[in-house]
Design a protein around this motif. Structure first.
Motif, PDB file in Angstrom:
ATOM      1  N   VAL A   1      -6.336   9.008  -5.769  1.00  0.00           N
ATOM      2  CA  VAL A   1      -5.196   9.616  -6.361  1.00  0.00           C
ATOM      3  C   VAL A   1      -4.491   8.805  -7.277  1.00  0.00           C
ATOM      4  CG1 VAL A   1      -2.889  10.891  -5.708  1.00  0.00           C
ATOM      5  CG2 VAL A   1      -4.908  11.422  -4.347  1.00  0.00           C
ATOM      6  N   LEU A   2      -3.873   9.478  -8.651  1.00  0.00           N
ATOM      7  CA  LEU A   2      -2.878   8.655  -9.358  1.00  0.00           C
ATOM      8  C   LEU A   2      -1.662   9.253  -9.529  1.00  0.00           C
ATOM      9  CD1 LEU A   2      -2.107   7.096 -11.890  1.00  0.00           C
ATOM     10  CD2 LEU A   2      -3.423   8.510 -13.212  1.00  0.00           C
ATOM     11  N   VAL A   3      -0.715   8.782  -9.095  1.00  0.00           N
ATOM     12  CA  VAL A   3       0.838   9.536  -9.027  1.00  0.00           C
ATOM     13  C   VAL A   3       1.271   8.832 -10.249  1.00  0.00           C
ATOM     14  CG1 VAL A   3       2.962   9.545  -7.892  1.00  0.00           C
ATOM     15  CG2 VAL A   3       0.848   9.343  -6.509  1.00  0.00           C
TER      16      VAL A   3
ATOM     17  N   GLY B   1       0.793  13.021  -2.105  1.00  0.00           N
ATOM     18  CA  GLY B   1       1.181  14.251  -1.606  1.00  0.00           C
ATOM     19  C   GLY B   1      -0.210  15.070  -1.194  1.00  0.00           C
ATOM     20  N   ARG B   2      -1.313  15.040  -2.122  1.00  0.00           N
ATOM     21  CA  ARG B   2      -2.625  15.744  -1.616  1.00  0.00           C
ATOM     22  C   ARG B   2      -2.337  17.111  -0.852  1.00  0.00           C
ATOM     23  NH1 ARG B   2      -7.309  12.715  -1.538  1.00  0.00           N
ATOM     24  NH2 ARG B   2      -7.002  10.237  -1.852  1.00  0.00           N
TER      25      ARG B   2
ATOM     26  N   ASP C   1       1.019  -1.265  -0.062  1.00  0.00           N
ATOM     27  CA  ASP C   1      -0.063  -0.055  -0.066  1.00  0.00           C
ATOM     28  C   ASP C   1       0.842   1.249   0.024  1.00  0.00           C
ATOM     29  OD1 ASP C   1      -1.820   2.017   0.477  1.00  0.00           O
ATOM     30  OD2 ASP C   1      -2.754   1.306   2.232  1.00  0.00           O
ATOM     31  N   LEU C   2       0.839   2.067  -1.172  1.00  0.00           N
ATOM     32  CA  LEU C   2       1.643   3.346  -1.256  1.00  0.00           C
ATOM     33  C   LEU C   2       0.910   4.303  -1.022  1.00  0.00           C
ATOM     34  CD1 LEU C   2       4.143   2.016  -4.162  1.00  0.00           C
ATOM     35  CD2 LEU C   2       4.269   1.790  -1.766  1.00  0.00           C
TER      36      LEU C   2
ATOM     37  N   ILE D   1      -1.894   3.754  -8.249  1.00  0.00           N
ATOM     38  CA  ILE D   1      -3.408   4.209  -8.328  1.00  0.00           C
ATOM     39  C   ILE D   1      -4.095   3.847  -7.205  1.00  0.00           C
ATOM     40  CG2 ILE D   1      -5.481   3.759  -9.739  1.00  0.00           C
ATOM     41  CD1 ILE D   1      -3.678   3.174 -12.101  1.00  0.00           C
ATOM     42  N   GLY D   2      -4.477   4.851  -6.477  1.00  0.00           N
ATOM     43  CA  GLY D   2      -5.389   4.183  -5.130  1.00  0.00           C
ATOM     44  C   GLY D   2      -4.340   3.454  -4.221  1.00  0.00           C
ATOM     45  N   GLY D   3      -2.963   3.967  -4.327  1.00  0.00           N
ATOM     46  CA  GLY D   3      -2.143   3.291  -3.434  1.00  0.00           C
ATOM     47  C   GLY D   3      -1.430   2.037  -3.783  1.00  0.00           C
TER      48      GLY D   3
END
Length: 259
Positions: A99-101, A82-83, A76-77, A232-234
């Motif tokens: 969130v998509l990093v 950042g948010r 789980d990342l 994507i979503g962690g």
């Protein structure tokens, strides 16, 4: 509006985000290796275990074949999201459920392909308030990539990251080395109406260089050394896979966020 005309409060918040984005000290080598393994496994075909050959040996003499895993448990990342409301390299609401990093490189043809084919559909989620996209340039191809990343942040300082990013990957293609020279990058900024003098100053500023280096280090520490790579979503994933792969992953993350 150019930076020179922004109010002091806006300027301060912008300068704050330029010093952010380091990796937490607690992420060690073992964790990075695990995450790199997750990125790698999702790009490589499954390995078929080698079975024992025929002969006089019986099954009792042979150790049980060890089946190679076709996947590994994804860490789980979510902590890498950042948010930050002052993040200039982000699109979408800070409180979006997913969130998509994006770990990318402006000389990576697969990154260009993803940006041309898949990013528009990801932005549909952004417009509905369901997704936030955070861009992190890894710059694994060297100086030209790093210069382009600094240019994209300089464009973001004038509120035009999305448009400038699109021009760097125009028609799903990367620009030539000459197309990523400082002169060409400044000229590109002028084409979209940016203050080119301010753009050049920002692109070459110490603060921008520091932010771009920290963003790249985030990807390196996570083992995202083959671009594009994503969280994507962690959950990490890699490669310019078909668009439906990303829509399915985002839909799944949305469903999980709703409980």
């Amino acid at each position: 509006m150019s930076r020179a005309h922004r109010p002091e409060s806006t300027r301060a918040s912008r300068d704050g985000v330029l010093r952010r984005w380091g990796i937490p000290v607690g992420i060690g080598v073992a964790t990075a290796a695990l995450i790199a393994g997750v990125f790698w496994v999702q790009q490589e075909p499954a390995t078929t275990p080698v079975q024992g050959s025929g002969g006089s040996s019986t099954s009792s003499e042979q150790p049980a074949a060890i089946e190679h895993p076709q996947s590994v448990a994804a860490p789980d990342l979510s902590s890498q999201e950042g948010r930050d409301p002052d993040d200039l390299l982000a699109e979408g609401p800070v409180d979006a459920p997913v969130v998509l990093v994006v770990f990318s490189d402006y000389q990576c043809p697969f990154c260009a392909k993803w940006s041309d084919e898949t990013l528009p559909q990801m932005r549909d989620y952004v417009e509905r308030g369901e997704l936030r996209i955070e861009y992190r340039d890894v710059n694994i191809y060297g100086e030209d990539s790093e210069r382009a990343a600094r240019a994209s942040l300089a464009a973001a300082m004038q509120g035009e990251h999305a448009q400038y990013h699109a021009l760097l990957f125009e028609d799903g293609e990367i620009r030539s080395g000459q197309g990523l020279s400082e002169e060409s990058l400044v000229e590109l900024a002028g084409q979209i109406g940016l203050d080119t003098e301010q753009f050049a100053a920002d692109m070459n500023s110490e603060q921008v260089a520091e932010t771009i280096a920290e963003n790249a280090q985030q990807g390196i520490d996570l083992g995202a050394m083959s671009t594009p790579a994503f969280i994507i979503g962690g959950t990490p994933t890699a490669g310019a896979q078909p668009t439906e792969v990303f829509t399915e992953l985002v839909d799944q993350a949305l469903a999980e966020s709703e409980g």
